[in-house]
Write a protein that holds these residues in place. Structure first.
Motif, PDB file in Angstrom:
ATOM      1  N   GLY A  91       1.206  -0.848  -0.515  1.00 50.26           N
ATOM      2  CA  GLY A  91      -0.102  -0.246  -0.017  1.00 50.26           C
ATOM      3  C   GLY A  91       0.734   1.302   0.184  1.00 50.26           C
ATOM      4  N   SER A  92       1.867   1.073   0.620  1.00 46.69           N
ATOM      5  CA  SER A  92       2.829   2.560   0.758  1.00 46.69           C
ATOM      6  C   SER A  92       3.160   2.325  -0.833  1.00 46.69           C
ATOM      7  N   LYS A  93       4.209   1.187  -1.316  1.00 49.81           N
ATOM      8  CA  LYS A  93       4.688   1.607  -2.597  1.00 49.81           C
ATOM      9  C   LYS A  93       3.803   2.340  -3.705  1.00 49.81           C
ATOM     10  N   LEU A  94       2.499   2.256  -3.447  1.00 50.22           N
ATOM     11  CA  LEU A  94       0.978   2.039  -4.053  1.00 50.22           C
ATOM     12  C   LEU A  94       0.722   3.776  -4.241  1.00 50.22           C
ATOM     13  N   LEU A  95       1.167   4.428  -2.846  1.00 52.37           N
ATOM     14  CA  LEU A  95       0.711   5.152  -2.725  1.00 52.37           C
ATOM     15  C   LEU A  95       1.697   6.244  -2.930  1.00 52.37           C
ATOM     16  N   ALA A  96       3.044   6.118  -3.099  1.00 53.55           N
ATOM     17  CA  ALA A  96       4.218   6.583  -3.377  1.00 53.55           C
ATOM     18  C   ALA A  96       4.228   6.744  -5.160  1.00 53.55           C
ATOM     19  N   ALA A  97       3.628   5.720  -5.651  1.00 55.38           N
ATOM     20  CA  ALA A  97       3.614   5.862  -6.855  1.00 55.38           C
ATOM     21  C   ALA A  97       2.380   6.631  -7.682  1.00 55.38           C
ATOM     22  N   PHE A 120     -10.536   0.173   9.537  1.00 53.72           N
ATOM     23  CA  PHE A 120     -10.476   0.911   8.550  1.00 53.72           C
ATOM     24  C   PHE A 120      -8.857   1.267   8.982  1.00 53.72           C
ATOM     25  N   GLU A 121      -8.964   0.533   9.764  1.00 58.80           N
ATOM     26  CA  GLU A 121      -7.135   0.948  10.461  1.00 58.80           C
ATOM     27  C   GLU A 121      -5.891   0.728  10.071  1.00 58.80           C
ATOM     28  N   PRO A 122      -5.822  -0.112   9.219  1.00 59.05           N
ATOM     29  CA  PRO A 122      -5.237  -0.650   8.764  1.00 59.05           C
ATOM     30  C   PRO A 122      -4.739   0.932   7.467  1.00 59.05           C
ATOM     31  N   ALA A 123      -5.666   1.020   6.390  1.00 58.53           N
ATOM     32  CA  ALA A 123      -5.456   2.120   5.681  1.00 58.53           C
ATOM     33  C   ALA A 123      -5.020   3.611   6.014  1.00 58.53           C
ATOM     34  N   TRP A 124      -5.688   4.035   7.404  1.00 53.89           N
ATOM     35  CA  TRP A 124      -5.409   4.708   8.060  1.00 53.89           C
ATOM     36  C   TRP A 124      -3.658   4.963   8.422  1.00 53.89           C
ATOM     37  N   ARG A 125      -3.335   3.891   8.338  1.00 53.34           N
ATOM     38  CA  ARG A 125      -1.911   3.755   8.651  1.00 53.34           C
ATOM     39  C   ARG A 125      -0.847   4.094   8.043  1.00 53.34           C
ATOM     40  N   VAL A 126      -1.170   3.912   6.624  1.00 57.90           N
ATOM     41  CA  VAL A 126      -0.810   3.613   4.889  1.00 57.90           C
ATOM     42  C   VAL A 126      -0.838   5.501   4.814  1.00 57.90           C
ATOM     43  N   TYR A 127      -1.976   5.822   5.067  1.00 56.44           N
ATOM     44  CA  TYR A 127      -1.984   7.701   4.685  1.00 56.44           C
ATOM     45  C   TYR A 127      -1.115   7.820   5.744  1.00 56.44           C
ATOM     46  N   GLU A 128      -1.400   7.695   6.770  1.00 57.32           N
ATOM     47  CA  GLU A 128      -0.961   8.506   8.200  1.00 57.32           C
ATOM     48  C   GLU A 128       0.689   9.015   7.586  1.00 57.32           C
ATOM     49  N   ARG A 129       1.334   7.327   7.357  1.00 54.32           N
ATOM     50  CA  ARG A 129       2.469   6.764   7.438  1.00 54.32           C
ATOM     51  C   ARG A 129       3.347   7.500   6.235  1.00 54.32           C
ATOM     52  N   GLY A 130       2.365   7.945   5.246  1.00 54.19           N
ATOM     53  CA  GLY A 130       3.216   8.161   3.893  1.00 54.19           C
ATOM     54  C   GLY A 130       2.776   9.812   4.068  1.00 54.19           C
ATOM     55  N   GLY A 131       2.756  10.870   4.858  1.00 56.41           N
ATOM     56  CA  GLY A 131       2.435  12.019   5.321  1.00 56.41           C
ATOM     57  C   GLY A 131       1.478  12.305   5.248  1.00 56.41           C
ATOM     58  N   PHE A 132       0.277  11.649   4.687  1.00 54.09           N
ATOM     59  CA  PHE A 132      -0.900  12.580   5.143  1.00 54.09           C
ATOM     60  C   PHE A 132      -1.732  12.384   6.768  1.00 54.09           C
ATOM     61  N   ALA A 133      -2.458  13.866   6.892  1.00 53.64           N
ATOM     62  CA  ALA A 133      -3.269  14.613   7.586  1.00 53.64           C
ATOM     63  C   ALA A 133      -4.412  14.456   7.549  1.00 53.64           C
ATOM     64  N   THR A 134      -5.528  14.331   8.205  1.00 57.24           N
ATOM     65  CA  THR A 134      -6.606  14.765   8.281  1.00 57.24           C
ATOM     66  C   THR A 134      -7.196  15.403   8.309  1.00 57.24           C
ATOM     67  N   CYS A 135      -8.068  16.112   7.248  1.00 58.20           N
ATOM     68  CA  CYS A 135      -8.526  17.283   7.262  1.00 58.20           C
ATOM     69  C   CYS A 135     -10.033  17.112   7.204  1.00 58.20           C
ATOM     70  N   GLY A 136     -10.818  18.320   7.023  1.00 60.15           N
ATOM     71  CA  GLY A 136     -11.855  18.404   6.999  1.00 60.15           C
ATOM     72  C   GLY A 136     -12.620  17.903   5.604  1.00 60.15           C
ATOM     73  N   ALA A 137     -13.859  17.968   5.756  1.00 60.10           N
ATOM     74  CA  ALA A 137     -13.888  17.551   4.426  1.00 60.10           C
ATOM     75  C   ALA A 137     -13.871  18.096   2.950  1.00 60.10           C
ATOM     76  N   VAL A 138     -13.601  16.970   2.170  1.00 58.44           N
ATOM     77  CA  VAL A 138     -13.354  17.703   1.156  1.00 58.44           C
ATOM     78  C   VAL A 138     -13.867  17.747  -0.584  1.00 58.44           C
TER      79      VAL A 138
END
Length: 156
Positions: A91-97, A120-138
């Motif tokens: 997942g981290s490699k896909l996100l980096a691509a 959804f915890e595994p997904a949150w970990r991938v995004y947070e390890r990838g440098g994503f931060a939580t935010c308001g609705a997009v």
């Protein structure tokens, strides 16, 4: 596990099966009206690029898409790795691509919507390890309490 990640059409049987598996995983976790799924036909449409992770023997084990919204904004869509290979950083490699392609296309902000429920915890970990931060609705997603939103600013 060694995988190769490439841009591919989602209009392939093994990618269709991954999309079906992703949808089946999401169905019990979030009410249907708060699931924002794309079909493989939509994933193959203009403004979307899909990456597929494959093992050395060609088995599809993960996917992720970049949806371009214009004005420097991109969205991560349809992130999924097969349960059998989770924990191996695919997942981290896909996100980096996705991020690399976004930067090449002058996208300076990536956003995404994912579920807010248990499971959804595994997904949150991938995004947070990838440098994503939580935010308001997009974008045009409702702030329903069933979604968690992330963003990341990309440097040029």
């Amino acid at each position: 596990m060694k995988v190769e990640i490439r841009i591919e059409t989602p209009l392939q049987d093994d990618v269709r099966v991954m999309v079906e598996d992703l949808n089946a995983t999401m169905m019990p976790l979030t009410p249907r009206e708060f699931q924002f799924q794309l079909t493989v036909e939509e994933m193959a449409g203009p403004g979307l690029t899909t990456f597929v992770a494959r093992t050395e023997d060609g088995k599809a084990v993960g996917m992720a898409s970049l949806k371009e919204h214009g004005s420097g904004l991109g969205e991560v869509k349809r992130m999924f790795t097969r349960p059998a290979v989770r924990g191996q950083r695919i997942g981290s490699k896909l996100l980096a691509a996705v991020e690399t392609l976004a930067a090449e296309r002058a996208i300076n902000r990536l956003v995404l919507e994912t579920g807010e429920a248990e499971g959804f915890e595994p997904a949150w970990r991938v995004y947070e390890r990838g440098g994503f931060a939580t935010c308001g609705a997009v974008l045009d997603y409702p702030d329903s309490g069933y979604s968690r939103f992330y963003e990341k600013t990309l440097s040029r």
